[in-house]
Each structure stands twice: as structure tokens, then as C-alpha cells.
Design a protein around this motif. Structure first.
Motif, short mmCIF file in Angstrom:
data_model
loop_
_atom_site.label_atom_id
_atom_site.label_comp_id
_atom_site.label_asym_id
_atom_site.label_seq_id
_atom_site.Cartn_x
_atom_site.Cartn_y
_atom_site.Cartn_z
N ILE A 177 53.11 85.25 4.36
CA ILE A 177 52.32 86.07 3.45
C ILE A 177 50.86 85.66 3.61
CG2 ILE A 177 52.74 84.47 1.50
CD1 ILE A 177 52.65 87.01 -0.31
N ALA A 178 50.00 86.65 3.83
CA ALA A 178 48.57 86.43 4.01
C ALA A 178 47.85 86.77 2.72
CB ALA A 178 48.03 87.29 5.15
N GLU A 179 47.10 85.82 2.20
CA GLU A 179 46.36 86.05 0.96
C GLU A 179 45.32 87.15 1.16
OE1 GLU A 179 44.82 82.89 -1.39
OE2 GLU A 179 46.32 81.46 -0.67
N ARG A 224 47.31 81.84 5.23
CA ARG A 224 48.70 82.29 5.27
C ARG A 224 49.64 81.20 4.78
NH1 ARG A 224 50.24 86.65 9.82
NH2 ARG A 224 48.32 87.86 9.83
N HIS A 225 50.76 81.64 4.22
CA HIS A 225 51.81 80.73 3.74
C HIS A 225 53.15 81.23 4.27
CE1 HIS A 225 48.98 79.29 0.56
NE2 HIS A 225 48.61 80.56 0.53
N LEU A 226 54.05 80.32 4.49
CA LEU A 226 55.44 80.71 4.74
C LEU A 226 56.04 81.22 3.44
CD1 LEU A 226 56.70 77.75 6.95
CD2 LEU A 226 56.23 80.09 7.71
N LEU A 227 56.80 82.30 3.51
CA LEU A 227 57.45 82.81 2.30
C LEU A 227 58.33 81.75 1.66
CD1 LEU A 227 58.41 86.46 3.28
CD2 LEU A 227 56.81 85.75 1.50
N SER A 228 58.90 80.90 2.49
CA SER A 228 59.78 79.86 1.97
C SER A 228 59.03 78.78 1.19
CB SER A 228 60.56 79.20 3.12
OG SER A 228 59.67 78.66 4.08
N ASP A 229 57.69 78.78 1.32
CA ASP A 229 56.89 77.76 0.65
C ASP A 229 56.24 78.25 -0.65
OD1 ASP A 229 57.47 75.95 2.64
OD2 ASP A 229 55.61 76.28 3.75
N VAL A 230 56.41 79.53 -0.99
CA VAL A 230 55.79 80.07 -2.18
C VAL A 230 56.86 80.60 -3.12
CG1 VAL A 230 53.74 80.72 -0.87
CG2 VAL A 230 55.51 82.44 -1.31
#
Length: 266
Positions: free
Chosen positions: A22-24, A39-45
Motif C-alpha cells: 500500500i502506497a501512502e 510504501r508498506h506491506l499490507l501484512s504490516d498494517v
């Protein structure tokens, strides 16, 4: 485009889904924004309900094959086919996100049922608009579950607790902005077993008609949510179940079901 609202650490933001990331974004999903390199991994948010709405709306009975079952909930024959939408508000407190638990109140009087639905997300201030222009005021669509306690639904004068108890409005996982809302397949699964299947082409009143009808008397605002209505015959959910509302082209809204005492509620 898939737009999600999420929490990373102590921060809450919106972002655009790219595969497993997911890109902010910077700016507003309702006006204009740019996609950042953060960007974040979906698994981390933690995915949150896609918006923070002022109001959630149901359309009233909106599928022919739900009329007979709806009548049985109230101890009647099949309900008559409505001539217009019959909008009602679902409690804002009921809103919860994907993967969050649906909490069965400890003092329920009857069965608690799922109602898998598609949900329109309002994108602009919307007041007295005609149906032919309503699509311009809708940002996109997501998945929803109009969780309902059937005994309260029959016995109370309003839906204040039957459909408005805490956690009775799971919505998510994100908003899809590019699809035909009246050609959506919708499936519900309990513990992997398919228990509901329909298509939004069978809605008695399409999203444009519902949004237009509400807007004649009530101003809809960006982020408000308008549900499609339920179809068919539903069945009870119970602690230990996992309920999935799956709309291909959008995503899967998944929620475990727990009892109130398991959630640490007093």
C-alpha cells in the motif's frame, strides 16, 4: 483504483493498493491527491474501515428474493414489493473494519445473522441530485455486512440495536473506484462454505436511485456509506465462525465472530 484507510504504528493514513503493498497518499481522497514513495506491506498494517463516515444508510427491502424471508422475520407473509426506497440509518457506532471481530452481545434475544451487501461510498456533498447525476457523487464501492439480530428486529420499533449494535457494520477492505456497481457478483461464506450468492443487477433500486432519493431530504457528505440491501434467506452466525463477504473486483471483507465476554466487554 483501490483506496484503503490504514494504521501503521500510531499513524492513520489513506493509500492506494499495489499488489501486496500500500502506497501512502498526500491530499484528500475526495478532492485530489498524489501517491508518495512511502510504501508498506499490507501484512504490516492494520486496515481500517475505508472512510470515517458521518452516516451509514440502508435502502430498505431491495431484492425480490428477500421479501418472503423479511416477512417471516416479522411474523408476516411476504412483504410487498416496495414502490420506492425506504432508507434508514445504521448506527455509526456499529462501524468496524475487515479482520475485526463481530461481537455477539451477551443479552441477545434471538439469532444474529449476516447480510452481505455492496456499499457505495459518497465522494462529494450531495443534496437534491437527480438519479442520472448520482454517479458523479459516488467515489467508489466496497463490501459490507449488515449484521442483524432477528428477535430485536421483530420486537423493537426501530433498528437501534437489531442492526446498530456495536460491530454490526463491518465494511472494507478498501474502496474500488473503477467498476460497474450494478453488475457485481456478491458471495458470502461462513467458515469457507458459500451461503449467499447474488448480483447487484437484481437490486430493485440501483445505487443511483437510492443516493438520489436520500439526497432529496438529507445531505450526504464525503465518506458516508450507502448499503445495497440484502438478498435471499440468511442464516445465523455464532462465536467461532468466520464470515466473508466477497465481491470479485473489489475484495474480501472477513470478520471472525466472538461472544461479548471474549472481547473483554463488561
Amino acid at each position: 483504483m483501490k483506496i484503503a484507510r490504514f494504521r501503521a504504528g500510531n499513524r492513520t493514513a489513506h493509500g492506494v493498493i499495489f499488489g501486496e503493498e500500500i502506497a501512502e497518499i498526500r491530499g484528500s481522497i475526495y478532492t485530489s491527491f498524489r501517491i508518495t514513495d512511502n510504501r508498506h506491506l499490507l501484512s504490516d498494517v492494520r486496515l481500517l474501515p475505508p472512510t470515517d463516515p458521518a452516516e451509514l444508510w440502508g435502502p430498505g427491502l431491495n431484492f425480490v428474493d428477500h421479501l418472503e424471508y423479511a416477512g417471516s422475520v416479522f411474523g408476516q407473509e411476504a412483504m410487498p414489493v416496495p414502490e420506492r426506497p425506504q432508507p434508514w440509518r445504521k448506527g455509526r457506532n456499529a462501524l468496524t473494519g475487515t479482520l475485526d471481530p463481530i461481537i455477539i452481545p451477551k443479552d441477545v434475544a434471538g439469532e444474529v445473522h449476516y447480510e452481505g451487501e455492496a456499499v457505495a461510498v459518497i465522494g462529494k456533498v450531495c443534496r437534491r441530485i437527480p438519479a442520472e447525476r448520482a454517479a458523479q457523487y459516488i467515489l467508489g464501492y466496497t463490501c459490507g455486512n449488515d449484521v442483524s439480530e432477528r428477535a430485536w428486529q421483530k420486537d423493537d420499533w426501530t433498528f437501534w440495536r437489531a442492526k446498530g449494535a456495536d460491530t454490526f457494520a463491518p465494511v472494507g477492505p478498501w474502496i474500488e473506484t473503477e467498476l460497474d456497481p450494478q453488475q457485481l457478483d456478491l458471495l458470502v461464506r461462513i467458515n469457507g462454505e458459500e451461503v449467499q450468492r447474488c448480483n447487484t443487477s437484481d437490486m430493485l433500486f440501483g445505487f443511483a436511485e437510492i443516493v438520489s432519493y436520500i439526497s432529496q431530504q438529507v445531505t450526504l457528505r464525503p465518506g458516508d456509506l450507502v448499503f445495497s440491501g440484502a438478498t435471499g434467506v440468511t442464516r445465523a452466525i455464532a462465536p467461532g465462525d468466520t464470515v466473508e463477504v466477497d465481491i470479485p473486483g473489489i475484495g474480501i471483507l472477513s470478520n471472525p465472530v466472538i461472544a461479548e465476554f471474549e472481547a473483554g466487554e463488561g
